[in-house]
Design a protein around this motif. Structure first.
Motif, PDB file in Angstrom:
ATOM      1  N   LEU A  99      18.423  61.724 -44.253  1.00  0.00           N
ATOM      2  CA  LEU A  99      18.081  62.376 -42.986  1.00  0.00           C
ATOM      3  C   LEU A  99      19.311  62.501 -42.091  1.00  0.00           C
ATOM      4  O   LEU A  99      19.549  63.560 -41.495  1.00  0.00           O
ATOM      5  N   ALA A 100      20.106  61.434 -42.007  1.00  0.00           N
ATOM      6  CA  ALA A 100      21.324  61.466 -41.183  1.00  0.00           C
ATOM      7  C   ALA A 100      22.294  62.530 -41.696  1.00  0.00           C
ATOM      8  O   ALA A 100      22.921  63.242 -40.905  1.00  0.00           O
ATOM      9  N   HIS A 101      22.399  62.656 -43.015  1.00  0.00           N
ATOM     10  CA  HIS A 101      23.257  63.690 -43.587  1.00  0.00           C
ATOM     11  C   HIS A 101      22.778  65.087 -43.175  1.00  0.00           C
ATOM     12  O   HIS A 101      23.571  65.936 -42.772  1.00  0.00           O
ATOM     13  N   GLY A 102      21.473  65.311 -43.260  1.00  0.00           N
ATOM     14  CA  GLY A 102      20.915  66.604 -42.875  1.00  0.00           C
ATOM     15  C   GLY A 102      21.152  66.904 -41.404  1.00  0.00           C
ATOM     16  O   GLY A 102      21.528  68.025 -41.039  1.00  0.00           O
ATOM     17  N   VAL A 103      20.949  65.905 -40.554  1.00  0.00           N
ATOM     18  CA  VAL A 103      21.187  66.088 -39.116  1.00  0.00           C
ATOM     19  C   VAL A 103      22.647  66.444 -38.880  1.00  0.00           C
ATOM     20  O   VAL A 103      22.964  67.379 -38.142  1.00  0.00           O
ATOM     21  N   ILE A 118       9.959  68.809 -43.510  1.00  0.00           N
ATOM     22  CA  ILE A 118      10.581  68.191 -42.341  1.00  0.00           C
ATOM     23  C   ILE A 118       9.804  68.556 -41.078  1.00  0.00           C
ATOM     24  O   ILE A 118       9.555  67.702 -40.222  1.00  0.00           O
ATOM     25  N   LYS A 119       9.398  69.805 -40.959  1.00  0.00           N
ATOM     26  CA  LYS A 119       8.630  70.225 -39.788  1.00  0.00           C
ATOM     27  C   LYS A 119       7.282  69.519 -39.746  1.00  0.00           C
ATOM     28  O   LYS A 119       6.836  69.085 -38.680  1.00  0.00           O
ATOM     29  N   GLN A 120       6.627  69.374 -40.873  1.00  0.00           N
ATOM     30  CA  GLN A 120       5.345  68.661 -40.926  1.00  0.00           C
ATOM     31  C   GLN A 120       5.533  67.206 -40.516  1.00  0.00           C
ATOM     32  O   GLN A 120       4.715  66.652 -39.786  1.00  0.00           O
ATOM     33  N   LEU A 121       6.631  66.590 -40.977  1.00  0.00           N
ATOM     34  CA  LEU A 121       6.938  65.208 -40.595  1.00  0.00           C
ATOM     35  C   LEU A 121       7.182  65.122 -39.092  1.00  0.00           C
ATOM     36  O   LEU A 121       6.658  64.229 -38.418  1.00  0.00           O
ATOM     37  N   VAL A 142       6.720  52.289 -31.095  1.00  0.00           N
ATOM     38  CA  VAL A 142       7.504  53.218 -31.911  1.00  0.00           C
ATOM     39  C   VAL A 142       7.851  52.565 -33.245  1.00  0.00           C
ATOM     40  O   VAL A 142       7.823  53.213 -34.292  1.00  0.00           O
ATOM     41  N   GLY A 143       8.133  51.263 -33.208  1.00  0.00           N
ATOM     42  CA  GLY A 143       8.438  50.524 -34.433  1.00  0.00           C
ATOM     43  C   GLY A 143       7.296  50.560 -35.432  1.00  0.00           C
ATOM     44  O   GLY A 143       7.528  50.648 -36.653  1.00  0.00           O
ATOM     45  N   GLU A 144       6.067  50.505 -34.939  1.00  0.00           N
ATOM     46  CA  GLU A 144       4.904  50.581 -35.830  1.00  0.00           C
ATOM     47  C   GLU A 144       4.840  51.926 -36.550  1.00  0.00           C
ATOM     48  O   GLU A 144       4.481  51.996 -37.726  1.00  0.00           O
ATOM     49  N   ILE A 145       5.178  52.980 -35.835  1.00  0.00           N
ATOM     50  CA  ILE A 145       5.158  54.312 -36.452  1.00  0.00           C
ATOM     51  C   ILE A 145       6.233  54.409 -37.522  1.00  0.00           C
ATOM     52  O   ILE A 145       5.989  54.904 -38.629  1.00  0.00           O
ATOM     53  N   GLU A 146       7.416  53.907 -37.214  1.00  0.00           N
ATOM     54  CA  GLU A 146       8.492  53.943 -38.202  1.00  0.00           C
ATOM     55  C   GLU A 146       8.142  53.077 -39.413  1.00  0.00           C
ATOM     56  O   GLU A 146       8.386  53.485 -40.553  1.00  0.00           O
ATOM     57  N   ALA A 147       7.552  51.922 -39.164  1.00  0.00           N
ATOM     58  CA  ALA A 147       7.151  51.052 -40.285  1.00  0.00           C
ATOM     59  C   ALA A 147       6.120  51.754 -41.162  1.00  0.00           C
ATOM     60  O   ALA A 147       6.176  51.657 -42.398  1.00  0.00           O
ATOM     61  N   LEU A 162       6.025  67.057 -36.738  1.00  0.00           N
ATOM     62  CA  LEU A 162       4.759  67.227 -36.021  1.00  0.00           C
ATOM     63  C   LEU A 162       3.902  65.968 -36.080  1.00  0.00           C
ATOM     64  O   LEU A 162       3.284  65.580 -35.078  1.00  0.00           O
ATOM     65  N   ALA A 163       3.865  65.321 -37.240  1.00  0.00           N
ATOM     66  CA  ALA A 163       3.084  64.086 -37.383  1.00  0.00           C
ATOM     67  C   ALA A 163       3.680  62.975 -36.520  1.00  0.00           C
ATOM     68  O   ALA A 163       2.951  62.262 -35.806  1.00  0.00           O
ATOM     69  N   VAL A 164       4.992  62.837 -36.556  1.00  0.00           N
ATOM     70  CA  VAL A 164       5.658  61.812 -35.752  1.00  0.00           C
ATOM     71  C   VAL A 164       5.430  62.080 -34.274  1.00  0.00           C
ATOM     72  O   VAL A 164       5.099  61.171 -33.509  1.00  0.00           O
ATOM     73  N   ARG A 165       5.566  63.318 -33.883  1.00  0.00           N
ATOM     74  CA  ARG A 165       5.392  63.671 -32.464  1.00  0.00           C
ATOM     75  C   ARG A 165       3.978  63.348 -31.980  1.00  0.00           C
ATOM     76  O   ARG A 165       3.792  62.779 -30.900  1.00  0.00           O
ATOM     77  N   ALA A 166       2.980  63.696 -32.778  1.00  0.00           N
ATOM     78  CA  ALA A 166       1.597  63.417 -32.376  1.00  0.00           C
ATOM     79  C   ALA A 166       1.347  61.915 -32.257  1.00  0.00           C
ATOM     80  O   ALA A 166       0.733  61.446 -31.285  1.00  0.00           O
ATOM     81  N   LEU A 167       1.825  61.155 -33.229  1.00  0.00           N
ATOM     82  CA  LEU A 167       1.630  59.704 -33.201  1.00  0.00           C
ATOM     83  C   LEU A 167       2.394  59.062 -32.044  1.00  0.00           C
ATOM     84  O   LEU A 167       1.891  58.146 -31.380  1.00  0.00           O
ATOM     85  N   MET A 168       3.619  59.527 -31.803  1.00  0.00           N
ATOM     86  CA  MET A 168       4.402  58.957 -30.702  1.00  0.00           C
ATOM     87  C   MET A 168       3.805  59.317 -29.347  1.00  0.00           C
ATOM     88  O   MET A 168       3.729  58.460 -28.461  1.00  0.00           O
ATOM     89  N   ASP A 169       3.374  60.561 -29.179  1.00  0.00           N
ATOM     90  CA  ASP A 169       2.731  60.930 -27.912  1.00  0.00           C
ATOM     91  C   ASP A 169       1.528  60.043 -27.648  1.00  0.00           C
ATOM     92  O   ASP A 169       1.331  59.559 -26.530  1.00  0.00           O
ATOM     93  N   ASP A 170       0.746  59.786 -28.679  1.00  0.00           N
ATOM     94  CA  ASP A 170      -0.427  58.937 -28.542  1.00  0.00           C
ATOM     95  C   ASP A 170      -0.036  57.493 -28.204  1.00  0.00           C
ATOM     96  O   ASP A 170      -0.642  56.866 -27.332  1.00  0.00           O
ATOM     97  N   ALA A 171       0.988  56.977 -28.888  1.00  0.00           N
ATOM     98  CA  ALA A 171       1.407  55.593 -28.667  1.00  0.00           C
ATOM     99  C   ALA A 171       2.067  55.395 -27.305  1.00  0.00           C
ATOM    100  O   ALA A 171       1.938  54.327 -26.692  1.00  0.00           O
ATOM    101  N   LEU A 172       2.758  56.413 -26.816  1.00  0.00           N
ATOM    102  CA  LEU A 172       3.495  56.292 -25.561  1.00  0.00           C
ATOM    103  C   LEU A 172       2.674  56.665 -24.332  1.00  0.00           C
ATOM    104  O   LEU A 172       3.039  56.314 -23.210  1.00  0.00           O
TER     105      LEU A 172
END
Length: 162
Positions: free
Chosen positions: A140-144, A20-23, A117-122, A25-35
């Motif tokens: 994921l929603a259950h874990g949250v 989950i932490k690796q995910l 953001v949609g591209e990253i989720e896709a 970090l990957a999402v954060r890096a991609l989103m920072d770049d996209a935004l």
């Protein structure tokens, strides 16, 4: 340690929390770049999407819903307000509290960010069937939910006026 123990450790699958932490970090890096071209960070985008769903939050409420410390959120709210993405007004129920709402410019910024953001989720869900993608989101929603309940149980009582 012996070589056998080391080999077993290498063969063990990574823990769920590590994945989950690796995910994250990957999402954060991609989103920072996209935004970045929109002048947003992932944390700012998160705060704006929270306000899109629930307008009229205090900085403390926004911090909790955005997974940030109140001090960090205060600085971010000032930045978002200076950029014209949010507006703060006195809470009619408690005149000591300022509540934030999105401005039209903030809504427009979110509309511009949505396809990025949609591209990253896709990409994250690519290769999964619709059913498996829905199951993934559900898990994921259950874990949250499970961990949010635990975090709320451990939370120090809020101070008045937050």
């Amino acid at each position: 340690m012996t070589g056998i123990s080391d080999d077993r450790a290498l063969d063990a699958p990574p823990s769920t929390l590590y994945l989950i932490k690796q995910l994250e970090l990957a999402v954060r890096a991609l989103m920072d770049d996209a935004l970045r071209p929109l002048g947003l960070t992932t944390l700012q985008y998160t705060a704006l999407t929270v306000l899109e769903r629930r307008s009229g939050l205090s900085s403390a409420q926004l911090a909790r819903r955005s997974f940030l410390r109140p001090q960090t959120m205060n600085v971010m709210v000032q930045t978002l307000e200076e950029r014209g993405l949010i507006r703060r007004d006195r809470d009619p129920g408690n005149r000591r509290v300022l509540v934030a709402t999105l401005t039209e410019q903030g809504r427009e910024t979110l509309r511009e960010a949505a396809p990025r953001v949609g591209e990253i989720e896709a990409r994250l869900l690519s290769g999964m069937s619709d059913r498996r993608g829905a199951e993934f989101r559900s898990v994921l929603a259950h874990g949250v939910s499970a961990l949010a309940d635990e975090a709320a149980r451990r939370r120090i009582p809020e101070s008045p006026g937050e």
